[in-house]
Design a protein around this motif. Structure first.
Motif, PDB file in Angstrom:
ATOM      1  N   ARG A   1       0.808  -1.222   0.000  1.00 19.68           N
ATOM      2  CA  ARG A   1       0.000   0.000   0.000  1.00 19.68           C
ATOM      3  C   ARG A   1       0.849   1.284   0.000  1.00 19.68           C
ATOM      4  NH1 ARG A   1      -1.559  -1.068   5.847  1.00 19.68           N
ATOM      5  NH2 ARG A   1      -0.544   0.568   7.100  1.00 19.68           N
ATOM      6  N   LEU A   2       2.156   1.129   0.044  1.00 22.51           N
ATOM      7  CA  LEU A   2       3.017   2.319   0.005  1.00 22.51           C
ATOM      8  C   LEU A   2       2.952   2.982  -1.361  1.00 22.51           C
ATOM      9  CD1 LEU A   2       6.242   1.137   1.892  1.00 22.51           C
ATOM     10  CD2 LEU A   2       4.283   2.398   2.791  1.00 22.51           C
ATOM     11  N   GLU A   3       3.101   4.318  -1.345  1.00 25.16           N
ATOM     12  CA  GLU A   3       3.034   5.099  -2.577  1.00 25.16           C
ATOM     13  C   GLU A   3       4.287   5.964  -2.704  1.00 25.16           C
ATOM     14  OE1 GLU A   3      -0.499   7.396  -2.346  1.00 25.16           O
ATOM     15  OE2 GLU A   3      -1.866   5.675  -2.561  1.00 25.16           O
ATOM     16  N   THR A   4       4.592   6.307  -3.942  1.00 21.99           N
ATOM     17  CA  THR A   4       5.711   7.209  -4.218  1.00 21.99           C
ATOM     18  C   THR A   4       5.209   8.639  -4.295  1.00 21.99           C
ATOM     19  OG1 THR A   4       6.853   5.485  -5.465  1.00 21.99           O
ATOM     20  CG2 THR A   4       7.587   7.755  -5.811  1.00 21.99           C
ATOM     21  N   HIS A   5       5.849   9.528  -3.556  1.00 27.40           N
ATOM     22  CA  HIS A   5       5.464  10.939  -3.611  1.00 27.40           C
ATOM     23  C   HIS A   5       5.805  11.488  -4.997  1.00 27.40           C
ATOM     24  CE1 HIS A   5       5.352  15.243  -2.708  1.00 27.40           C
ATOM     25  NE2 HIS A   5       4.669  14.931  -1.614  1.00 27.40           N
ATOM     26  N   PRO A   6       4.933  12.351  -5.548  1.00 26.63           N
ATOM     27  CA  PRO A   6       5.201  12.888  -6.902  1.00 26.63           C
ATOM     28  C   PRO A   6       6.568  13.549  -7.035  1.00 26.63           C
ATOM     29  CG  PRO A   6       2.966  13.393  -6.217  1.00 26.63           C
ATOM     30  CD  PRO A   6       3.638  12.784  -5.024  1.00 26.63           C
ATOM     31  N   HIS A   7       7.080  14.123  -5.940  1.00 23.73           N
ATOM     32  CA  HIS A   7       8.388  14.790  -6.006  1.00 23.73           C
ATOM     33  C   HIS A   7       9.540  13.802  -6.050  1.00 23.73           C
ATOM     34  CE1 HIS A   7       6.905  18.903  -4.249  1.00 23.73           C
ATOM     35  NE2 HIS A   7       6.428  18.625  -5.453  1.00 23.73           N
ATOM     36  N   ASP A   8       9.266  12.538  -5.696  1.00 21.62           N
ATOM     37  CA  ASP A   8      10.345  11.560  -5.585  1.00 21.62           C
ATOM     38  C   ASP A   8      10.417  10.595  -6.767  1.00 21.62           C
ATOM     39  OD1 ASP A   8      11.042  12.644  -3.137  1.00 21.62           O
ATOM     40  OD2 ASP A   8       9.711  11.309  -2.012  1.00 21.62           O
ATOM     41  N   THR A   9       9.699  10.891  -7.826  1.00 18.71           N
ATOM     42  CA  THR A   9       9.825  10.065  -9.021  1.00 18.71           C
ATOM     43  C   THR A   9      11.183  10.328  -9.667  1.00 18.71           C
ATOM     44  OG1 THR A   9       8.852  11.739 -10.470  1.00 18.71           O
ATOM     45  CG2 THR A   9       7.337  10.178  -9.405  1.00 18.71           C
ATOM     46  N   GLU A  10      11.643   9.389 -10.460  1.00 18.43           N
ATOM     47  CA  GLU A  10      12.961   9.530 -11.079  1.00 18.43           C
ATOM     48  C   GLU A  10      13.028  10.745 -11.988  1.00 18.43           C
ATOM     49  OE1 GLU A  10      16.222   6.801 -13.486  1.00 18.43           O
ATOM     50  OE2 GLU A  10      14.391   5.912 -12.657  1.00 18.43           O
ATOM     51  N   GLU A  11      11.923  11.040 -12.659  1.00 15.49           N
ATOM     52  CA  GLU A  11      11.887  12.208 -13.548  1.00 15.49           C
ATOM     53  C   GLU A  11      12.050  13.500 -12.760  1.00 15.49           C
ATOM     54  OE1 GLU A  11       8.895  14.359 -16.808  1.00 15.49           O
ATOM     55  OE2 GLU A  11       8.292  12.513 -15.760  1.00 15.49           O
TER      56      GLU A  11
END
Length: 422
Positions: free
Chosen positions: A356-366
């Protein structure tokens, strides 16, 4: 964030402009007071006003008083001579001073030496004190070779007010000293000059004004929190300040909203207004502050200085881009608890939580790559503005990084001295 005028007493504006403490520290006002008092108590001159007038006319910041001591054949003479030449100081050799001193103390000491008797510590101290009080030593500083040799001699020198700013103790194994005595080796000068460029710690009042710089993920927030906790500084997070301003409903927030909505950089003058308002509050001015998230560019750094907020410590937290990406792209957030995890350094306890963990939009590789590109573009500008900034390897355990920062923070910055060519 509510304006300072509406907050508690700790958030009130200080009537004294921020330039006051900056000026006092840049010009060394408090340190000057400390040095003058120390010099008066040490020298105990008959005419204090005349003494202080002469004291103020000298470049005390660059005047170094050094004692070089070590066992026979440790290179005391060579090292002392080289240090004196590099620092443009006076090379003081006790035996030479004894031959040239024409005072009653010098005459008495030479008589004792001629009879084969030991010159008393009091006589040595009087002779050397007389030499170090001459104009050349007072103007340039001095390097005292191979003296004092005993505790009594050292105490006698101190009682006369002959106090060194640096003590260089040359150490060497007995086997090497024996070989040198036979003329087989020559002692090089290594590491001493850097030591002599350090300043002694001052007890003068000091308000820390710290700026932490580095790429995203280098640990600026972590180190700022540690510094704020240990030294009672105000932790000033620029990103947090901007977010508080945006929800305040102020006119400035209305001007900033179009930029944040378009995911564009907020103009420098708007961010500067938010930051300087906080730095100008009473708690920041009285306790000191640690700022991170600003400045990001050379222009922002110059604007901050023009506003009267000049840091007295700047730390560059260096971290390679591969490590930045590893730190940030592996971050995850639990949407239920808000807890942050790292897949490598702080993994979730079970598979249910992991799913259920999610990646914060600021922490994407892009997004991380974009932030790194911005940092790379302006990194050199910041180094040009903060030439006395100190670099710290941030690719270490946070406690280790903090120990390095702390050691650099509590010790004075080195003195920039002109070095003579060999």
């Amino acid at each position: 964030m509510r304006h300072c005028e509406d907050d508690t007493m700790a958030m009130e504006r200080l009537a004294i402009p921020p330039e006051f403490s900056t000026y006092a520290e840049e010009k060394g006002i408090f340190t000057l007071y400390e040095g003058m008092l120390e010099a008066l108590l040490t020298a105990r001159p008959e005419c204090p006003l005349q003494f202080l007038s002469h004291y103020l006319s000298m470049d005390r910041a660059r005047m170094t008083c050094v004692v070089v001591y070590g066992p026979p054949c440790s290179g005391q003479h060579s090292v002392s001579k080289l240090i004196a030449r590099k620092l443009r100081a006076v090379h003081v050799v006790p035996e030479r001073v004894l031959r040239e001193d024409q005072s009653p103390a010098g005459t008495q000491a030479r008589a004792l030496a001629k009879e084969g008797k030991e010159v008393t510590p009091g006589l040595w101290a009087a002779i050397i004190h007389s030499r170090t009080q001459q104009t050349d030593c007072q103007d340039k500083g001095w390097v005292l070779e191979a003296f004092p040799r005993t505790r009594k001699q050292a105490l006698a020198l101190q009682s006369k007010g002959v106090i060194a700013t640096h003590f260089v103790h040359l150490e060497c194994p007995d086997a090497v000293l024996i070989e040198r005595y036979g003329g087989k080796r020559i002692d090089p000068l290594t590491g001493v000059y850097h030591f002599l460029c350090t300043r002694k710690r001052s007890l003068a009042p000091h308000t820390p004004r710290v700026v932490l710089l580095g790429p995203s993920g280098s640990g600026k927030s972590v180190q700022a929190a540690k510094l704020a906790h240990k030294y009672n500084l105000i932790n000033v997070d620029c990103e947090e300040l901007v977010q508080q301003e945006m929800v305040s409903g102020s006119s400035l927030a209305d001007k900033m909203k179009p930029f944040t909505d378009s995911n564009m950089m907020i103009p420098d003058d708007m961010v500067l207004s938010v930051v300087t308002r906080r730095l100008g509050c009473l708690d920041c001015m009285s306790r000191g502050w640690v700022l991170h998230g600003f400045p990001l560019t050379g222009n922002q750094a110059e604007l901050l200085a023009e506003a009267g907020f000049r840091p007295n410590r700047v730390f560059f937290l260096n971290l390679c881009e591969e490590s930045v990406k590893e730190r940030l792209t592996q971050l995850r957030v639990d949407p239920i608890s808000g807890e942050r995890y790292h897949l490598l350094m702080k993994p979730p306890a079970n598979h249910e939580l992991l799913n259920r963990l999610e990646t914060h939009p600021h922490d994407t590789e892009e997004q991380v790559s974009k932030r790194l590109e911005i940092h790379r573009e302006f990194a050199q500008e910041l180094e040009d503005v903060y030439q006395l900034g100190q670099h710290v390897n941030a690719d270490q355990d946070p406690l280790t990084v903090f120990e390095v920062i702390e050691s650099l923070m509590v010790n004075p910055l080195p003195i920039l001295r002109p070095v003579l060519d060999e």
